[in-house]
Design an enzyme around this catalytic site. Structure first.
Site: not given
Length: 453
Positions: A35, A43, A48, A51, A178, A182, A437, A442
């Protein structure tokens, strides 16, 4: 023991690469990962996670306004400090980077810092070292792409937007996916004069049309300035900001422009062209059901393969890949059609399965159930925000083939509904489920009469 240095060499320590490395190592395989940027990939570092943190921050603005109807009196006008949010985010990402490093170390995976390149079908080079591997996995993800127009070098991309020195009081985002919707919502919520420019008639192409239209209206009510059927013609630096000229002739002056115009596979410099590895029309790597490229020893998963650019998809692909190549059984194919997803605009979108339009093309007859209502919370808050919930049902089988929501915590709610859609439950079974509820959720089990067929 094989004649190779490693059984699996992974290029890219994002979500998919790390999951594949750890899972393969757990089978006894010898694994290394290279890496060159940051552990956790898009992400964790520029996607993600940050964000969602910024989305949380932006929602506080609405919460302060809503609280008055519930009896709260703020002693003074709330103020927002960008540096606090930015720097706290940086600290959290560093913590997550450390966790990813420890996960690899504890799994016995060697981590190499550097950009690896493929030499041939079984060799990679990284940092001057040539390493052999029985299988090489390409999991490098995507990289932001910016279209060509005068002044495009003045734009920010989605990798850069989180760490601005100064908060932009006037903000413009170019795009309709997206990231665009956003960040238009996020910066609007944080206090910017926010603009979204998109070349098409309506953003979020591929989503259910009713969801798209509902989201458009709700975002506009919250103050986001939407400019459809137009594009950026040019950007130039002027005293005090940036002058943005649109193709429809309008001119906007802003402090920052985010080009949220898509990400493309980050394959530059990997050396795959040496092996003539086959690609799709969009430049992504072509893979089979075993995640093998046209060179069988070279595997690929995640955003580089042109599928849904979603972290959970890459994670699941990693599990399937390891089962294929290091397990003792053949896994079931990944069901890409019923993958749930969320868009963290304001209000949030959650969706799973087919849109109404896709269902009409596939089935002879469908039933559509929908509810458009003002949430209970806003009967006192005074906010005009509304929620939308929608079920798509195949009329012949009564199976719920799509579920969609726009509203507070839509992602949290649709995650549960996704299990039912994935399991193939019928509308009758939804109807037989007793609701909780009072909740917004619901509505998914109380919609009895079709809105349309």
């Amino acid at each position: 023991m094989s004649d190779f240095d490693y059984d699996l060499f992974v290029i890219g320590a994002g979500s998919g690469g790390v999951r594949a490395a750890r899972t393969a190592a757990a089978t006894g395989a010898r694994v290394a990962v290279a890496e060159d940027r940051y552990l956790g990939g898009t992400c964790v570092n520029v996607g993600c996670v940050p964000k969602k943190l910024y989305s949380y921050a932006a929602h506080f603005h609405e919460a302060f306004e809503d609280s008055g109807g519930f009896g709260w009196q703020l002693a003074e006008e709330p103020s927002f400090d960008w540096a606090t949010l930015r720097d706290n985010k940086i600290g959290e990402i560093k913590r997550l980077n450390g966790i990813y490093g420890r996960l690899l170390d504890n799994a016995g995976v060697r981590l190499i810092n550097g950009r690896a390149s493929v030499v041939d079908a079984h060799h990679v080079e990284v940092g001057g070292e040539t390493i052999s591997a029985e299988k090489i996995l390409v999991a490098v993800g995507g990289w932001p792409w910016v279209p060509d127009f005068p002044g495009n070098e003045l734009t920010l991309n989605s990798n850069q937007i989180f760490d601005l020195d100064d908060f932009p009081q006037r903000f413009l985002v170019l795009g309709g996916g997206y990231i665009a919707v956003e960040f238009a919502s996020i910066f609007n919520g944080l206090g910017s004069e926010s603009h979204l420019v998109y070349r098409g008639e309506l953003f979020l192409r591929g989503f259910d049309n009713e969801v798209r239209e509902f989201t458009r209206d709700e975002m506009a009510k919250k103050g986001v300035n939407l400019h459809f059927n137009t594009n950026i013609e040019a950007i130039e630096k002027v005293a005090g900001g940036l002058k943005v000229t649109l193709t429809d002739g309008r001119v906007l002056e802003v402090d920052a422009v985010l080009a949220a115009t898509g990400r493309r596979p980050h394959l530059a410099g990997l050396g795959l062209d040496r092996l003539d590895v086959a690609t799709n029309n969009d430049g992504s790597l072509k893979v089979n059901e075993r995640f093998e490229t046209s060179v069988p020893s070279i595997l690929a998963l995640g955003d580089v393969t042109g599928g849904p650019e979603l972290t959970p998809v890459a994670l699941e692909e990693a599990m399937k890949l390891v089962e294929h190549h290091f397990g003792d059984s053949t896994p079931e194919p990944l069901d890409y059609e019923r993958v749930a997803t969320a868009v963290f605009c304001h209000p949030n979108i959650g969706t799973v399965g087919l849109s109404e339009e896709a269902a009409r093309e596939r089935f002879e007859a469908i039933r559509v159930y929908s509810a458009d209502f003002r949430p209970m919370k806003h009967t006192l808050s005074g906010s005009s925000e509304r929620s939308l919930m929608k079920l798509i049902v195949d009329d012949a089988s009564d199976v719920v083939v799509g579920a969609h929501m726009v509203g507070e915590e839509a992602g949290e709610i649709i995650q549960g509904i996704a299990i039912a859609v994935r399991a193939g439950l019928t509308k009758a079974q939804f109807d037989q489920t007793v609701g909780i509820h009072p909740t917004g959720a619901e509505e998914f089990v109380t919609m009895r009469s079709p809105t349309r067929r």
